[in-house]
Design a protein around this motif. Sequence first.
Motif, short mmCIF file in Angstrom:
data_model
loop_
_atom_site.label_atom_id
_atom_site.label_comp_id
_atom_site.label_asym_id
_atom_site.label_seq_id
_atom_site.Cartn_x
_atom_site.Cartn_y
_atom_site.Cartn_z
N ASN A 1 22.88 -8.50 -2.57
CA ASN A 1 22.76 -8.81 -3.99
C ASN A 1 24.00 -9.52 -4.51
O ASN A 1 23.90 -10.45 -5.33
N SER B 1 24.11 -13.24 -5.97
CA SER B 1 24.71 -13.52 -7.28
C SER B 1 25.76 -14.61 -7.17
O SER B 1 25.83 -15.52 -8.02
N LYS C 1 22.30 -3.77 1.11
CA LYS C 1 21.59 -4.33 -0.04
C LYS C 1 22.56 -4.78 -1.12
O LYS C 1 22.39 -5.84 -1.74
#
Length: 281
Positions: free
Chosen positions: A113, A117, A109
């Motif tokens: 992420n 980003s 995860k």
Amino acid sequence: VTASIVVINAEGIIKNTNRSWHRFEVSNSVEAQHNKSIYAIYQSLNVQQGIIENMQTAALSITKGDLDYFYFDVHIVNEQDSKWYAVRMNKIKDQPWVVLSQTNITQRKNAENLSRSNEEKFRLLFDNMSDGIVNIGEDGTIELFNESFTKILGYERSELHRRKGQEILHNTASVREFNRRLKERKEGKAENYECQLKRKDGRRIWVSVKATPVFNELAEYRGTTSIMQDITSDSRFEIERQIQFDIIKKSNESGISLKAILSFVQKELNKYLDAENFYVA
């Protein structure tokens, strides 16, 4: 077994666990006891109420045989850390029980992420570049472009997506050039060149293009990425000067008629603008 495993009944009461589940509970200061509600455990870990309600519905459906499995990701946050788990609920064959397996996916995860980003940062940079950037697919279709590319051509984003590259060129000669260059890109040739494009409003502009072919890991052609600049204002002065020079040179040819000169002028002007109705009074 690295996954935490719990066996529950239709009401979510714990009937059995493995050691990984016990360690999971202890690490979060939750007492590991049989006959305790798994929903109460998740509530104590501040799991969203909507997820717990979905678990309750799934457990009832699985034990009735209406559902084969149910899975979801859950984010557990406490004062010490923040972790993500992938949870899957399955029926135990011929038994009124549900087996729930929980796997720590925090590392995955976090990577997702970070990637998301980075993608957002790239998109922000991509769309704020002053140069127009466009990716033309292997079949000549516009696949990806930035905001500057739309401004150069005067189109909305929706008007350019999946459009053929040839459609934004201004004449048959340019289409031939486009197809020639497309063939060369497929052969692996990169190129810097200048060409004319036609804006949505019909105005012709000159652009400087740096085109680079794109290949996959199997060395198969997948398209061309081009970086372009609008150089119309720079080119116009050079074009006008060249036209003037060519017209003067033609006029000084021995024995040339006025009709021939005018025909030459129209031909030269047509290279850069629509001079079909050009005439001298």
